[in-house]
Scaffold this active site. Sequence first.
Site: not given
Ligand code: NOJ
Length: 491
Positions: A195, A256, A322
């Site tokens: 993440d 990510e 997301d």
């Molecule tokens: C990215 C994640 O994909 C998302 O769902 C999350 O809310 C944020 N990072 C914070 O961890």
Amino acid sequence: MDLAWWEDCVVYQIYPRSFQDSNGDGIGDLQGIVQRLEYIKDLGVDAIWLNPIFTSPMADFGYDIADYRSIDPVFGTMEDAELLIEKAHGLSLKVIFDLVLNHTSDKHPWFLESRSSKDNEKADYYIWSDTVPNNWKGAFGGKGWTFDKKRGQYYFHSFLPQQPDLNWRDTKAVDSIFDEVRFWLQKGVDGFRLDVINSIIKDASFRNNPKILGSRPRPYDMQRHIFDRNRPESHSKLKLLRKLVDTFPDRMLVGEIMVENPGEPELAASYLGRTGDELNLSFDFSLINTSFSAQKWQRSAKRWYEAVGRHRTPAWVLNNHDVSRSVSRLSNNEDKARLAAFFLFTQRGAIFIYYGEELGLRHSFVCKKHMADPVGRRYWPFHKGRDPQRGPMVWNVGVNHGFTKGEPWLPFVKRANWYAVENQEIEGNSMLSFYRSLIDFRLDEPTLRRGVCEFHEQKNPNLMVFSRTLGKNRMLVVLNFSSQRLSVALG
Ligand code: NOJ
């Protein structure tokens, strides 16, 4: 040419709360996923990626971890996780877990200890300051700094105040983080989705982010995030993490990378490391943020290929938990969604799909009153929250669609019976059968999975033509982005 499994894989992302409930509480769980492994295997994919399943107060639905080494009771137990790994491996499916290493929950014992005084064992595990030192913001609203009465200092959080950022400049904190990673490697997990991994290091002297002119609904987007993310030192940390992961055979890291809109492929690629010694894969979100057009998609894909280069592997994604679902983004036009899928599965590298994408699933309707997502609750109506793309999977025709025997935690998509796996399995030309044949086709064609991609410029703005070449084999892909019949001269 021997490739590692992740270099040409198809990964199926599961949002565990919404996939399959096995105990009637309306929330999906690990036992539920175990029950559906055969379905996943039949799709022809190589791996599953699960959004976080660890113990969490769920302020951000698992992206606030209170214990990396236990499973949240809502999802099951450690035995369930072990069973899932074993069963998936039995079907030759790799398992990718989602590790949130930039921050923890404020209920994590590390944070509880860190906030207890200024001189405890874990005093520097998080980022503390006597004053609010700069203009950094929380991505989910408000200032990035929150005062903690107990310690008498402010701590930094890139997201909610319940998600304090770990201090990756502290070697003891990094050692502890790596211990958690090692724990899951030893359990046999094949890879991790990391993440917001470009946020781990912040500027040492807390400099202000430069402001962006203009107006945007979210104050966070009014800054260039050059000091609260993408610091050069993050690369050396990732190299260390990769070294650790590589001590286990065949494991993988996919990251990510938080970027400015519409995307920064060069930045995403930089986290692969110049010699491929950081992340194995990195997501580029440009396509998600690029309007549906042959020319724009071609430009975006070309830029991604160039950024990654031939010696490293591009990862491709149109959907995740997301962002709004691609069919909904494409004005609910199924033909466009099919073309987008065709484009996706004819690219070189790793392909990521999101549960329900194979059904052409659209958004669930969630009103503000019932919104669970903190982003939707804060930014409604500018941001309608992320609940709509997290609606329950639709398995059967009938009440609760085989997802649960209880009340589903989020509403089903409208006309759910129509999307149901059960319905699409008998429908010859369904989206599900289209996805299955694309995955099959890809599996049979090494040229599609591995071949070099070269775009051939077209006069007609609705046409995209590219070739894929592997050794002596060459395939040509011709995509018509319009609803008109077009002819193309080849040669
Ligand atoms: C990215 C994640 O994909 C998302 O769902 C999350 O809310 C944020 N990072 C914070 O961890």
